[in-house]
Design a protein around this motif. Sequence first.
Motif, PDB file in Angstrom:
ATOM      1  N   ARG A  85      45.003  44.060  42.426  1.00 13.93           N
ATOM      2  CA  ARG A  85      44.260  43.588  43.615  1.00 13.93           C
ATOM      3  C   ARG A  85      42.761  43.320  43.055  1.00 13.93           C
ATOM      4  O   ARG A  85      41.988  42.304  43.663  1.00 13.93           O
ATOM      5  N   ARG A  86      42.490  44.119  42.033  1.00 16.73           N
ATOM      6  CA  ARG A  86      41.095  43.706  41.406  1.00 16.73           C
ATOM      7  C   ARG A  86      41.254  42.585  40.097  1.00 16.73           C
ATOM      8  O   ARG A  86      40.383  42.409  39.556  1.00 16.73           O
ATOM      9  N   ARG A  87      42.435  42.267  40.030  1.00 19.68           N
ATOM     10  CA  ARG A  87      42.942  41.245  38.981  1.00 19.68           C
ATOM     11  C   ARG A  87      42.843  41.629  37.657  1.00 19.68           C
ATOM     12  O   ARG A  87      42.499  40.939  36.713  1.00 19.68           O
ATOM     13  N   ASP A  88      43.011  42.880  37.499  1.00 15.87           N
ATOM     14  CA  ASP A  88      42.865  43.683  36.158  1.00 15.87           C
ATOM     15  C   ASP A  88      44.513  43.733  35.923  1.00 15.87           C
ATOM     16  O   ASP A  88      45.018  44.762  36.005  1.00 15.87           O
ATOM     17  N   VAL A  89      44.841  42.445  35.167  1.00 16.94           N
ATOM     18  CA  VAL A  89      46.419  42.250  34.747  1.00 16.94           C
ATOM     19  C   VAL A  89      46.756  43.360  33.692  1.00 16.94           C
ATOM     20  O   VAL A  89      47.889  43.870  33.887  1.00 16.94           O
ATOM     21  N   PRO A  90      45.934  43.525  32.580  1.00 15.41           N
ATOM     22  CA  PRO A  90      46.445  44.544  31.621  1.00 15.41           C
ATOM     23  C   PRO A  90      46.669  45.917  32.205  1.00 15.41           C
ATOM     24  O   PRO A  90      47.587  46.609  31.929  1.00 15.41           O
ATOM     25  N   SER A  91      45.689  46.448  33.108  1.00 13.80           N
ATOM     26  CA  SER A  91      45.939  47.769  33.587  1.00 13.80           C
ATOM     27  C   SER A  91      46.843  47.620  34.604  1.00 13.80           C
ATOM     28  O   SER A  91      47.695  48.701  34.846  1.00 13.80           O
ATOM     29  N   HIS A  92      47.150  46.663  35.328  1.00 16.74           N
ATOM     30  CA  HIS A  92      48.468  46.553  36.153  1.00 16.74           C
ATOM     31  C   HIS A  92      49.792  46.702  35.447  1.00 16.74           C
ATOM     32  O   HIS A  92      50.552  47.414  35.686  1.00 16.74           O
ATOM     33  N   GLN A  93      49.735  45.838  34.290  1.00 13.39           N
ATOM     34  CA  GLN A  93      50.903  45.897  33.482  1.00 13.39           C
ATOM     35  C   GLN A  93      51.190  47.480  33.040  1.00 13.39           C
ATOM     36  O   GLN A  93      52.336  47.888  32.889  1.00 13.39           O
ATOM     37  N   ARG A 123      48.062  52.983  42.024  1.00 13.42           N
ATOM     38  CA  ARG A 123      47.246  52.535  40.627  1.00 13.42           C
ATOM     39  C   ARG A 123      47.629  51.024  40.230  1.00 13.42           C
ATOM     40  O   ARG A 123      46.854  50.252  39.970  1.00 13.42           O
ATOM     41  N   ALA A 124      48.987  50.642  40.095  1.00  4.70           N
ATOM     42  CA  ALA A 124      49.409  49.464  39.758  1.00  4.70           C
ATOM     43  C   ALA A 124      48.740  48.523  40.934  1.00  4.70           C
ATOM     44  O   ALA A 124      48.510  47.427  40.450  1.00  4.70           O
ATOM     45  N   TYR A 125      49.225  48.706  42.070  1.00  5.29           N
ATOM     46  CA  TYR A 125      48.743  47.936  43.008  1.00  5.29           C
ATOM     47  C   TYR A 125      47.179  47.693  43.053  1.00  5.29           C
ATOM     48  O   TYR A 125      46.848  46.648  43.295  1.00  5.29           O
ATOM     49  N   ARG A 126      46.511  48.742  42.902  1.00 13.00           N
ATOM     50  CA  ARG A 126      44.926  48.628  42.964  1.00 13.00           C
ATOM     51  C   ARG A 126      44.381  47.837  41.759  1.00 13.00           C
ATOM     52  O   ARG A 126      43.682  46.987  41.906  1.00 13.00           O
ATOM     53  N   ALA A 127      45.153  48.122  40.778  1.00 16.87           N
ATOM     54  CA  ALA A 127      44.752  47.276  39.279  1.00 16.87           C
ATOM     55  C   ALA A 127      44.940  45.660  39.650  1.00 16.87           C
ATOM     56  O   ALA A 127      44.188  44.769  39.570  1.00 16.87           O
TER      57      ALA A 127
END
Length: 247
Positions: free
Chosen positions: A161-169, A155-159
Amino acid sequence: MTRLIEPVRTAPVPARPGRAGRAAGRIGWTFVLLTALAVVAYSAVPYFTASLHDLAGDEVGLAPAYAEASPFVQGALYVHIVGGAIALVLGALQFWRGLRERAPRVHRWIGRVYLGGVAVGGVGGLIIAPSSPAGYVGLFGFGALAVLWLVTAFRAYRAIRRRDVPSHQAWMIRNYALTYAGVTLRLWLPLLLLTPLLLGQPWEFDAAFANAYAAVPFLCWLPNLIAAEWLIRRRGLPSYRLPLARA
């Protein structure tokens, strides 16, 4: 039919903390990094200094439980150790603000290696979970940890890749909370070993260790996830909530 769990955005990201907050953050990050390094040095390195049979004779770590396992399971144990050690150290570096801001390219490459460590470590963890000395508790506790470790990494990788930095964090915080189970397991064990003494009960090492190790397959990571979710909400990152029951 309503969903049991649904992602929600919390409050906007707060402003940078003051001097006291930054000092507390540095102390916390330093503690995490040093304990990660200590666990890798104390618990992972010995597996590469002697054979499992030799280590089993000295009762080192998990060696007694896996010394007679099949070569496939023993290989998975070493894969889990290597992947976990890489993730434990590199994951701590990913939360170093200075690295993210001053060397974003280094941060990205460390992140790739970190996720690779989680991937191989998680697969190795799934393979060795059925042979856990904690029996069924170890199978389900460590097995669930391995599955969640892999899922949150994806999920962190996919976020990102979508440039969704808050979700990645947010997903990286959850993922490293699971990675840090390698440390918290070793913090819980001595506390649980001393519990009978604190309760005034008879104490015998083998029995106390067996009871303690029967608890840590879940105890080493569930509180970590709770703390991670609290930190995510405190930082205003995408979190989870249980929706109110609807008529």
